[in-house]
Design a protein around this motif. Sequence first.
Motif, PDB file in Angstrom:
ATOM      1  N   LEU A 200      31.694 -53.301  83.645  1.00 32.68           N
ATOM      2  CA  LEU A 200      30.641 -54.272  83.914  1.00 32.68           C
ATOM      3  C   LEU A 200      29.338 -53.596  84.342  1.00 32.68           C
ATOM      4  O   LEU A 200      28.251 -54.047  84.000  1.00 32.68           O
ATOM      5  CB  LEU A 200      31.098 -55.230  85.019  1.00 32.68           C
ATOM      6  CG  LEU A 200      30.105 -56.291  85.485  1.00 32.68           C
ATOM      7  CD1 LEU A 200      29.925 -57.360  84.399  1.00 32.68           C
ATOM      8  CD2 LEU A 200      30.576 -56.936  86.787  1.00 32.68           C
ATOM      9  N   ALA A 201      29.461 -52.496  85.097  1.00 29.96           N
ATOM     10  CA  ALA A 201      28.316 -51.869  85.762  1.00 29.96           C
ATOM     11  C   ALA A 201      27.498 -50.977  84.819  1.00 29.96           C
ATOM     12  O   ALA A 201      27.985 -50.523  83.787  1.00 29.96           O
ATOM     13  CB  ALA A 201      28.795 -51.055  86.955  1.00 29.96           C
ATOM     14  N   ASP A 202      26.257 -50.730  85.244  1.00 28.73           N
ATOM     15  CA  ASP A 202      25.409 -49.758  84.553  1.00 28.73           C
ATOM     16  C   ASP A 202      25.722 -48.347  85.034  1.00 28.73           C
ATOM     17  O   ASP A 202      25.766 -47.405  84.237  1.00 28.73           O
ATOM     18  CB  ASP A 202      23.932 -50.060  84.834  1.00 28.73           C
ATOM     19  CG  ASP A 202      23.524 -51.446  84.371  1.00 28.73           C
ATOM     20  OD1 ASP A 202      23.532 -51.674  83.152  1.00 28.73           O
ATOM     21  OD2 ASP A 202      23.226 -52.301  85.230  1.00 28.73           O
ATOM     22  N   ARG A 203      25.909 -48.218  86.360  1.00 29.71           N
ATOM     23  CA  ARG A 203      26.202 -46.923  86.969  1.00 29.71           C
ATOM     24  C   ARG A 203      27.275 -47.097  88.031  1.00 29.71           C
ATOM     25  O   ARG A 203      27.611 -48.233  88.414  1.00 29.71           O
ATOM     26  CB  ARG A 203      24.943 -46.336  87.640  1.00 29.71           C
ATOM     27  CG  ARG A 203      23.811 -45.992  86.707  1.00 29.71           C
ATOM     28  CD  ARG A 203      22.676 -45.263  87.424  1.00 29.71           C
ATOM     29  NE  ARG A 203      22.083 -46.084  88.479  1.00 29.71           N
ATOM     30  CZ  ARG A 203      22.208 -45.830  89.775  1.00 29.71           C
ATOM     31  NH1 ARG A 203      22.936 -44.805  90.211  1.00 29.71           N
ATOM     32  NH2 ARG A 203      21.630 -46.615  90.672  1.00 29.71           N
ATOM     33  N   GLY A 204      27.780 -45.970  88.512  1.00 29.73           N
ATOM     34  CA  GLY A 204      28.794 -46.061  89.554  1.00 29.73           C
ATOM     35  C   GLY A 204      28.789 -44.847  90.469  1.00 29.73           C
ATOM     36  O   GLY A 204      28.231 -43.787  90.146  1.00 29.73           O
ATOM     37  N   TYR A 205      29.404 -45.045  91.631  1.00 26.78           N
ATOM     38  CA  TYR A 205      29.608 -43.983  92.612  1.00 26.78           C
ATOM     39  C   TYR A 205      31.077 -43.993  93.017  1.00 26.78           C
ATOM     40  O   TYR A 205      31.697 -45.057  93.132  1.00 26.78           O
ATOM     41  CB  TYR A 205      28.767 -44.223  93.870  1.00 26.78           C
ATOM     42  CG  TYR A 205      27.275 -44.138  93.670  1.00 26.78           C
ATOM     43  CD1 TYR A 205      26.583 -42.946  93.895  1.00 26.78           C
ATOM     44  CD2 TYR A 205      26.554 -45.254  93.278  1.00 26.78           C
ATOM     45  CE1 TYR A 205      25.202 -42.882  93.735  1.00 26.78           C
ATOM     46  CE2 TYR A 205      25.179 -45.197  93.110  1.00 26.78           C
ATOM     47  CZ  TYR A 205      24.512 -44.010  93.336  1.00 26.78           C
ATOM     48  OH  TYR A 205      23.142 -43.946  93.171  1.00 26.78           O
ATOM     49  N   VAL A 206      31.613 -42.813  93.253  1.00 26.32           N
ATOM     50  CA  VAL A 206      32.967 -42.666  93.791  1.00 26.32           C
ATOM     51  C   VAL A 206      32.847 -42.177  95.227  1.00 26.32           C
ATOM     52  O   VAL A 206      32.159 -41.185  95.500  1.00 26.32           O
ATOM     53  CB  VAL A 206      33.806 -41.667  92.965  1.00 26.32           C
ATOM     54  CG1 VAL A 206      35.186 -41.473  93.599  1.00 26.32           C
ATOM     55  CG2 VAL A 206      33.939 -42.139  91.521  1.00 26.32           C
TER      56      VAL A 206
END
Length: 235
Positions: A200-206
């Motif tokens: 769903l997202a454009d970007r992500g962080y872990v």
Amino acid sequence: MLKVNNIVLRYGGILALKGVSLEVNKGEIVALIGANGAGKTSVLKAIMAVERVSSGEVYLDNVLLTGLSTDRIVSMGLCLVPEGRRIFTRMSVHENLLMGAFLRKDKKGIQDDIEKVLTLFPRLKERLNQKAGTLSGGEQQMLAIARGMMSRPKYLFLDEPSLGLAPVLVDEIFKIIKEINESGTSLLIVEQNAVKALKLADRGYVIETGNITISGTSEELLNSEHVRAAYLGGH
């Protein structure tokens, strides 16, 4: 832009966030993924001043939010839909929606926005005068998001929106989240279903044990061997 700069958060002697930095640009959907206890919810609470940071800053369009009260932050365009929904179970659906707009004074605008969220969530329209505690789990999640939208947020934070929901309801919730974004609201999503969130997202962080360890586009994270092994079931 929403900018989180090197925030540190402690719970007593426990260091929950160890210098977390992230950004959410206007119009984006950003996913924050990680294991239970990694610090995902703590990030959202720190941004909203539900928990006070030991150091670091949060900026909205270059305006410093750190040190402001939660209600002031909400009035500036940020809103958190918490894990567990936290709806007012003894109030009706309509009363819950009004509570989402408690800082607003524009009666006509509030009524217009009720109509808008009921268009997004037609199930709630059918249950407008029903006690919120009698709704199904999926309907309660819809109400929690709709109540959050009543503050007219520029940035909406969702904490585990799919938790405890059947797959068909998860699909429905995520479809509505996409519609909310397309209407002009930026989103930061904490989500146990990492695949669903990243698609769903454009970007992500872990985040791992209070640190951001990996960031990138959703495609980069979905193709990362580490992310796939740790959070995507190795597929």
